[in-house]
Design a protein around this motif. Structure first.
Motif, PDB file in Angstrom:
ATOM      1  N   MET A   1       0.741  -1.552  -0.161  1.00 31.70           N
ATOM      2  CA  MET A   1      -0.093   0.128   0.343  1.00 31.70           C
ATOM      3  C   MET A   1       0.560   1.336  -0.291  1.00 31.70           C
ATOM      4  N   PRO A   2       0.203   1.878  -0.538  1.00 32.02           N
ATOM      5  CA  PRO A   2       1.821   2.854  -0.912  1.00 32.02           C
ATOM      6  C   PRO A   2       0.893   4.227  -0.327  1.00 32.02           C
ATOM      7  N   THR A   3       2.261   5.421   0.664  1.00 30.81           N
ATOM      8  CA  THR A   3       2.176   6.091   1.356  1.00 30.81           C
ATOM      9  C   THR A   3       2.371   7.160   1.370  1.00 30.81           C
ATOM     10  N   ALA A   4       1.278   8.298   2.408  1.00 35.60           N
ATOM     11  CA  ALA A   4       1.657   9.555   1.808  1.00 35.60           C
ATOM     12  C   ALA A   4       3.343  10.315   1.393  1.00 35.60           C
ATOM     13  N   ARG A   5       3.811  11.062   1.042  1.00 34.12           N
ATOM     14  CA  ARG A   5       4.892  11.324   0.528  1.00 34.12           C
ATOM     15  C   ARG A   5       5.543  12.969   0.461  1.00 34.12           C
ATOM     16  N   ILE A   6       5.913  13.206   1.807  1.00 33.62           N
ATOM     17  CA  ILE A   6       6.547  15.154   1.300  1.00 33.62           C
ATOM     18  C   ILE A   6       7.878  15.083   0.967  1.00 33.62           C
ATOM     19  N   ALA A   7       7.941  16.164   0.099  1.00 33.50           N
ATOM     20  CA  ALA A   7       8.959  16.639  -0.411  1.00 33.50           C
ATOM     21  C   ALA A   7       9.207  18.234  -0.944  1.00 33.50           C
ATOM     22  N   ALA A   8      10.573  18.432  -1.465  1.00 30.44           N
ATOM     23  CA  ALA A   8      10.033  20.343  -0.878  1.00 30.44           C
ATOM     24  C   ALA A   8      11.780  20.437  -1.813  1.00 30.44           C
ATOM     25  N   ILE A  27       8.147  29.358 -15.536  1.00 32.21           N
ATOM     26  CA  ILE A  27       9.179  28.185 -14.927  1.00 32.21           C
ATOM     27  C   ILE A  27       8.674  27.170 -15.090  1.00 32.21           C
ATOM     28  N   ASP A  28       9.214  25.999 -15.958  1.00 35.06           N
ATOM     29  CA  ASP A  28       8.206  24.366 -15.688  1.00 35.06           C
ATOM     30  C   ASP A  28      10.020  23.825 -14.533  1.00 35.06           C
ATOM     31  N   VAL A  29       8.955  23.638 -13.631  1.00 35.84           N
ATOM     32  CA  VAL A  29       9.738  23.299 -12.511  1.00 35.84           C
ATOM     33  C   VAL A  29       9.572  22.064 -12.297  1.00 35.84           C
ATOM     34  N   ASP A  30      10.832  21.125 -12.045  1.00 36.39           N
ATOM     35  CA  ASP A  30      10.665  19.345 -11.735  1.00 36.39           C
ATOM     36  C   ASP A  30      11.058  19.294 -11.127  1.00 36.39           C
ATOM     37  N   THR A  31      10.073  18.568 -10.814  1.00 39.61           N
ATOM     38  CA  THR A  31      10.001  17.151  -9.142  1.00 39.61           C
ATOM     39  C   THR A  31      10.092  16.653  -9.572  1.00 39.61           C
ATOM     40  N   THR A  32      11.374  15.535 -10.328  1.00 44.53           N
ATOM     41  CA  THR A  32      11.266  14.571 -10.832  1.00 44.53           C
ATOM     42  C   THR A  32      12.142  13.832  -8.982  1.00 44.53           C
ATOM     43  N   GLN A  88      16.067  36.575 -14.226  1.00 43.39           N
ATOM     44  CA  GLN A  88      18.014  36.253 -13.787  1.00 43.39           C
ATOM     45  C   GLN A  88      18.359  37.245 -13.180  1.00 43.39           C
ATOM     46  N   GLN A  89      17.893  39.157 -13.557  1.00 44.07           N
ATOM     47  CA  GLN A  89      19.009  39.463 -12.841  1.00 44.07           C
ATOM     48  C   GLN A  89      18.244  39.781 -10.984  1.00 44.07           C
ATOM     49  N   TYR A  90      16.978  39.689 -11.700  1.00 41.07           N
ATOM     50  CA  TYR A  90      17.052  39.884  -9.777  1.00 41.07           C
ATOM     51  C   TYR A  90      17.145  38.480  -9.066  1.00 41.07           C
ATOM     52  N   GLY A  91      17.211  37.345  -9.889  1.00 38.51           N
ATOM     53  CA  GLY A  91      17.754  36.017  -9.259  1.00 38.51           C
ATOM     54  C   GLY A  91      16.777  35.148  -8.857  1.00 38.51           C
ATOM     55  N   TRP A  92      15.775  35.536  -9.143  1.00 39.85           N
ATOM     56  CA  TRP A  92      14.229  34.857  -8.988  1.00 39.85           C
ATOM     57  C   TRP A  92      14.903  32.954  -9.213  1.00 39.85           C
ATOM     58  N   TYR A  93      13.615  32.700  -8.129  1.00 39.20           N
ATOM     59  CA  TYR A  93      13.982  31.303  -7.678  1.00 39.20           C
ATOM     60  C   TYR A  93      12.464  30.524  -7.279  1.00 39.20           C
ATOM     61  N   ILE A  94      12.429  29.873  -7.663  1.00 38.45           N
ATOM     62  CA  ILE A  94      10.600  28.895  -7.387  1.00 38.45           C
ATOM     63  C   ILE A  94      11.014  27.776  -5.620  1.00 38.45           C
ATOM     64  N   THR A  95      10.354  28.371  -4.686  1.00 37.45           N
ATOM     65  CA  THR A  95      10.352  27.140  -3.646  1.00 37.45           C
ATOM     66  C   THR A  95       9.009  26.508  -3.728  1.00 37.45           C
ATOM     67  N   TRP A  96       9.337  25.065  -3.230  1.00 40.20           N
ATOM     68  CA  TRP A  96       8.236  24.016  -3.368  1.00 40.20           C
ATOM     69  C   TRP A  96       7.770  23.234  -2.242  1.00 40.20           C
ATOM     70  N   ILE A  97       7.444  23.103  -2.294  1.00 41.46           N
ATOM     71  CA  ILE A  97       6.751  21.641  -1.145  1.00 41.46           C
ATOM     72  C   ILE A  97       5.374  20.755  -1.819  1.00 41.46           C
TER      73      ILE A  97
END
Length: 102
Positions: A1-8, A27-32, A88-97
């Protein structure tokens, strides 16, 4: 049985942004690396050392989510033009959970 998973994770600072129309970027965010098995719920924010993210709309809206990726669109809240060079100038990035409960 699969269990819940949390990642960031996060994208690379200032990298991966693409133009969307005349006034937006995305932006396409890779969560592989999270190894989700279902379609997770993602929570996002935008960060960066250059600032100005308070003046954006869209960074918490997730599009096209799958077990391995999602997309985020952003634009200035006044609707003026924004380009990948701006991110790029501001150095933006996406954080995710992600939460997956298959």
């Amino acid at each position: 049985m699969p269990t819940a998973r949390i990642a960031a994770g996060q994208t690379s600072s200032g990298q991966g942004w693409k133009a969307y129309g005349a006034n937006g970027i995305f932006i396409d965010v890779d969560t592989t690396s999270a190894r989700f098995s279902g379609r997770p719920h993602y929570v996002t924010s935008i960060s960066g050392p250059g600032g100005s993210q308070w003046n954006l709309v869209g960074p918490s809206a997730v599009y096209s989510s799958t077990a391995t990726s999602f997309r985020v669109y952003v634009q200035w809240k006044d609707g003026s033009a924004i380009t990948p060079a701006t991110a790029q100038q501001y150095g933006w990035y996406i954080t995710w959970i992600g939460y997956d409960n298959p």
